[in-house]
Structure formats: structure tokens, C-alpha cells
Design a protein around this motif. Sequence first.
Motif, PDB file in Angstrom:
ATOM      1  N   LEU A 205      21.881 -11.674 -20.724  1.00 59.21           N
ATOM      2  CA  LEU A 205      22.450 -11.278 -22.009  1.00 59.21           C
ATOM      3  C   LEU A 205      21.645 -10.098 -22.555  1.00 59.21           C
ATOM      4  O   LEU A 205      20.481 -10.256 -22.909  1.00 59.21           O
TER       5      LEU A 205
ATOM      6  N   SER B   5      28.581 -12.947 -19.406  1.00 58.48           N
ATOM      7  CA  SER B   5      27.808 -11.700 -19.326  1.00 58.48           C
ATOM      8  C   SER B   5      26.773 -11.740 -18.210  1.00 58.48           C
ATOM      9  O   SER B   5      26.279 -10.694 -17.773  1.00 58.48           O
TER      10      SER B   5
ATOM     11  N   ALA C  73      29.309 -11.281 -13.867  1.00 59.56           N
ATOM     12  CA  ALA C  73      29.077 -10.539 -15.101  1.00 59.56           C
ATOM     13  C   ALA C  73      30.331  -9.776 -15.516  1.00 59.56           C
ATOM     14  O   ALA C  73      30.905  -9.018 -14.741  1.00 59.56           O
ATOM     15  N   GLY C  74      30.752  -9.992 -16.754  1.00 60.48           N
ATOM     16  CA  GLY C  74      31.899  -9.277 -17.296  1.00 60.48           C
ATOM     17  C   GLY C  74      33.235  -9.936 -17.046  1.00 60.48           C
ATOM     18  O   GLY C  74      34.268  -9.443 -17.504  1.00 60.48           O
TER      19      GLY C  74
END
Length: 220
Positions: free
Chosen positions: A56, A125, A159-160
Motif C-alpha cells: 500500500l 493494491s 496489484a491493481g
Amino acid sequence: MSARYTAARTSVRTAGIMVLFTVVFTALMSATFQLTRPAIEASALEGKMRLIREVLPPSAYDNALLEDSVALGRTPELGLDQGGHIYRARRAGEPAAMVLEVVAPDGYAGRIQLVVAVGVDGRVSGVRVTAHKETPGLGDYIDPNKDRNKSQPWIGQFAGVSFADVGLEKWKVKRDGGNFAYRSGATISARAVTNATARAADYAIRNRDALFAAPAGGRL
């Protein structure tokens, strides 16, 4: 002076020396612990923050994240038999994301401990493995420090990714009909981490309001 009396005196003196040594040694150890305790605690906190920064980015929040935590009791959805913690990220006082401690119980060599960061919009994230016993050189690629592909480590693919876009039915490795890659010969490790990440994202979304409303330092 009899030999028995001399032996008794020697025994008493030896016992006294041992007691004195124990008292002095205990006092020294206690003093050393008290002197080094702040440094040890500071190092542990920095280690936690270093790990959190990997999942994060600091730009995502402006609160003291480690102080804004909630303790969980036994939570089967997250694989937490002994409980764990969730750290809450906020921006300008508003919920932004949370970092969850998670356990995948079904790794090839046993339990795999993780941290998973999920935004309030359900977007992951980052994910990191914090402890595992997977086979070196085969299944340990789930840990980016052990992954031979340093430019694109396997665990970076989460991630994402939005849980709303993928959904629980597709949040699996491709071998199981899902969207996520795995390495040949070590599917079990990848499957365990992928499935645990899905459960964490699902839990975070379903319990978001209650988790952010709980008092800091409280327990759910």
C-alpha cells in the motif's frame, strides 16, 4: 574439623555463590532487556511499516496506520485460527484502504502467511507472503524475494486488480479456469495464495463498514 562438617560448609558456600550468581545474572538480563526494548520495538514497527509500504503506497493514506488497527478473533474466512489484525488506512478522515493479515492453510508444505491490501473500492493494491515453507526453487516463487523473475515477480499480478471486475468465480489460477497465472510444476503454491487473496478481498468488501467503524485498538 570433621570431613563431614567441611563438606557441609563447602556445599552451603557453593549454593550461596550459585544463588548470588543467579540473582546478579537475572538483574543484568532484566536491565539489558529494559535498555534494548525501545530499540527492539522500534525495529519491529519499522519492519511492519516496510512490509505495508510494499502493498500500500504511503500516498494512499495520511493517518498513523499502525495505530488505527483492529484485532480479529478466530476468522475462518481469512484462515486465522488464532486471530490477527487489520490495519485501516484513511485520507482526510475518510476510509481509503485496509491491510489484512491472511493465512492460506493449503500450501504445498503447509500454511502460507500473507498481507493483502484492499482499497474501499475493492481493488487490491498489493499482496506479500510473510512466511511459508514452500519448496525452494519450485514453489517459493510466491515470495518476490525468492522469485527469479525480478522484473515481473509472480505475486505482482494481483496489484491493481478489482474484485468487482474479476469476481470470486474467476479469482483463481488459470489451470482452475480463472484469470491468474501460475508456474508449471508448482500449481498448489500459486493456487493457495490466489484463493486466499480472493477470500481476503471478499471479506474486506463485505465487512468494510463494520471494520472501519470499530474503535482503534478494539477487537472484533
